[in-house]
Design an enzyme around this catalytic site. Structure first.
Site, PDB file in Angstrom:
ATOM      1  N   ARG A 224      39.235  45.006  24.135  1.00 34.51           N
ATOM      2  CA  ARG A 224      39.937  44.974  22.696  1.00 34.51           C
ATOM      3  C   ARG A 224      40.252  46.304  22.093  1.00 34.51           C
ATOM      4  O   ARG A 224      39.752  47.337  22.322  1.00 34.51           O
ATOM      5  CB  ARG A 224      39.022  44.388  21.544  1.00 34.51           C
ATOM      6  CG  ARG A 224      38.726  42.836  21.893  1.00 34.51           C
ATOM      7  CD  ARG A 224      40.041  41.903  21.220  1.00 34.51           C
ATOM      8  NE  ARG A 224      39.937  40.661  21.455  1.00 34.51           N
ATOM      9  CZ  ARG A 224      40.436  39.764  22.479  1.00 34.51           C
ATOM     10  NH1 ARG A 224      40.677  40.481  23.778  1.00 34.51           N
ATOM     11  NH2 ARG A 224      40.328  38.438  22.514  1.00 34.51           N
ATOM     12  N   HIS A 272      49.293  43.710  26.059  1.00 34.93           N
ATOM     13  CA  HIS A 272      48.517  43.087  25.990  1.00 34.93           C
ATOM     14  C   HIS A 272      48.790  41.551  26.779  1.00 34.93           C
ATOM     15  O   HIS A 272      48.875  40.558  26.437  1.00 34.93           O
ATOM     16  CB  HIS A 272      48.110  42.344  24.332  1.00 34.93           C
ATOM     17  CG  HIS A 272      46.772  41.741  24.165  1.00 34.93           C
ATOM     18  ND1 HIS A 272      46.197  41.860  22.937  1.00 34.93           N
ATOM     19  CD2 HIS A 272      46.006  41.108  24.915  1.00 34.93           C
ATOM     20  CE1 HIS A 272      44.943  41.339  23.094  1.00 34.93           C
ATOM     21  NE2 HIS A 272      45.147  40.827  24.121  1.00 34.93           N
TER      22      HIS A 272
END
Length: 309
Positions: A224, A272
């Site tokens: 993350r 991502h």
């Protein structure tokens, strides 16, 4: 029987078709056009707006649309009393394994250096050690970390993993707990972060941690964005203590155009995409969990909301 579906991937027809394949009588309502909230019994979602889930008074279970659950637990009003599960899927693990192997090899074989040399039309050799002499360390040894560790071991890398509790994977050295973190870092030349995001792991990749790595270590973060203190990473790269960084996740996504990562010569960015949920696999899992919810059984891959994973 209605299910709320919320995703940041614009393929609602795809997801509806796959879910109805396994639960034909399930009415899939796509956020935000969900009709009567009182008819919603289940929620399958990614990055739901804070406060919204608490407004569904007949909600019986929540299913994360990915392996991570921080995007839901960050909501202070998240209904923590409900059954709650995440995705554990061979396809999700396989995609992450591909990403980690690809970029470990890039760091191992100095691809960022060669990319910069190419732009400068500079012909200069860099000599990589044998894979067996390259020490890779993986932070987070759950399903994703374990899969990546096994693949790297098969390529003869010297692989170690660190997690909160001891993990046993053939050919992988296990470090665990705070007491063993420094020893793990000291032996790691390429550091891969696949940690869940919790209060304990926020800002985990910071100046203190980087200083404990060997000089020239590379960083790969597919966990993350909030694991990384951006300014500390840039400082580590500029000081040459760190050799390069590959980043798939960021504090703000999309990454703002003025962020220094974009133009840093030692940073490689991917948007991502390391691993995404596969509708067919996830729909089958969600269908199983809907049946379990109806029967009052524990969900597959249930989340401990106190641990955050």
């Amino acid at each position: 029987m209605a299910l709320l579906f919320k995703s940041n991937i614009d393929r609602p027809d795809w997801w509806r078709r796959e879910l109805n394949k396994y639960v034909p009588d399930l009415e899939v309502r796509i956020w935000p056009d969900i009709g009567d909230r009182d008819e919603i019994k289940y929620a399958l979602c990614w990055k739901m707006p804070h406060g919204e889930l608490a407004t569904f008074k007949n909600l019986q279970a929540v299913y994360s649309l990915g392996a991570g659950v921080d995007h839901l637990l960050a909501d202070p009003d998240f209904p923590r009393h409900l059954p709650f599960s995440r995705v554990v899927d061979p396809n999700l693990t396989g995609r992450m394994t591909e990403y980690v192997v690809q970029h470990v090899l890039n760091h191992h074989r100095f691809e960022i250096i060669y990319d910069n040399n190419q732009r400068q039309k500079l012909w200069k050799e860099e000599f990589a050690p044998f894979a067996s002499d390259r020490k890779v360390g993986i932070l987070g040894m759950g399903e994703l970390g374990g899969g990546a560790a096994q693949a790297l071991t098969a390529l003869n890398f010297d692989v170690a993993g660190w997690s909160r509790s001891e993990k046993k994977i053939d050919g992988v050295v296990s470090y665990f707990g705070d007491d063993q973190l420094d020893e793990f870092l000291a032996r790691t030349e390429i550091l891969v972060c696949l940690l869940p995001l919790t209060a304990a792991t926020t800002n985990f990749l910071n100046a203190d941690l980087f200083a404990k790595l060997p000089k020239g270590a590379g960083i790969i973060n597919a966990g993350r964005g909030s694991h990384v203190v951006d300014e500390d990473l840039i400082a580590g790269l500029n000081s040459e203590h760190l050799s390069a960084a590959t980043l798939d996740v960021f504090r703000t996504e999309p990454l703002p155009e003025d962020h220094p990562f974009w133009n840093h010569p030692k940073v490689r960015i991917t948007p991502h995409v390391a691993s995404i949920s596969d509708p067919e696999s996830v729909a089958k899992l969600v269908a199983q969990n809907i049946i379990r919810t109806q029967n009052g059984e524990e969900l597959l891959y249930a989340v401990d909301v106190n641990k955050g994973y």
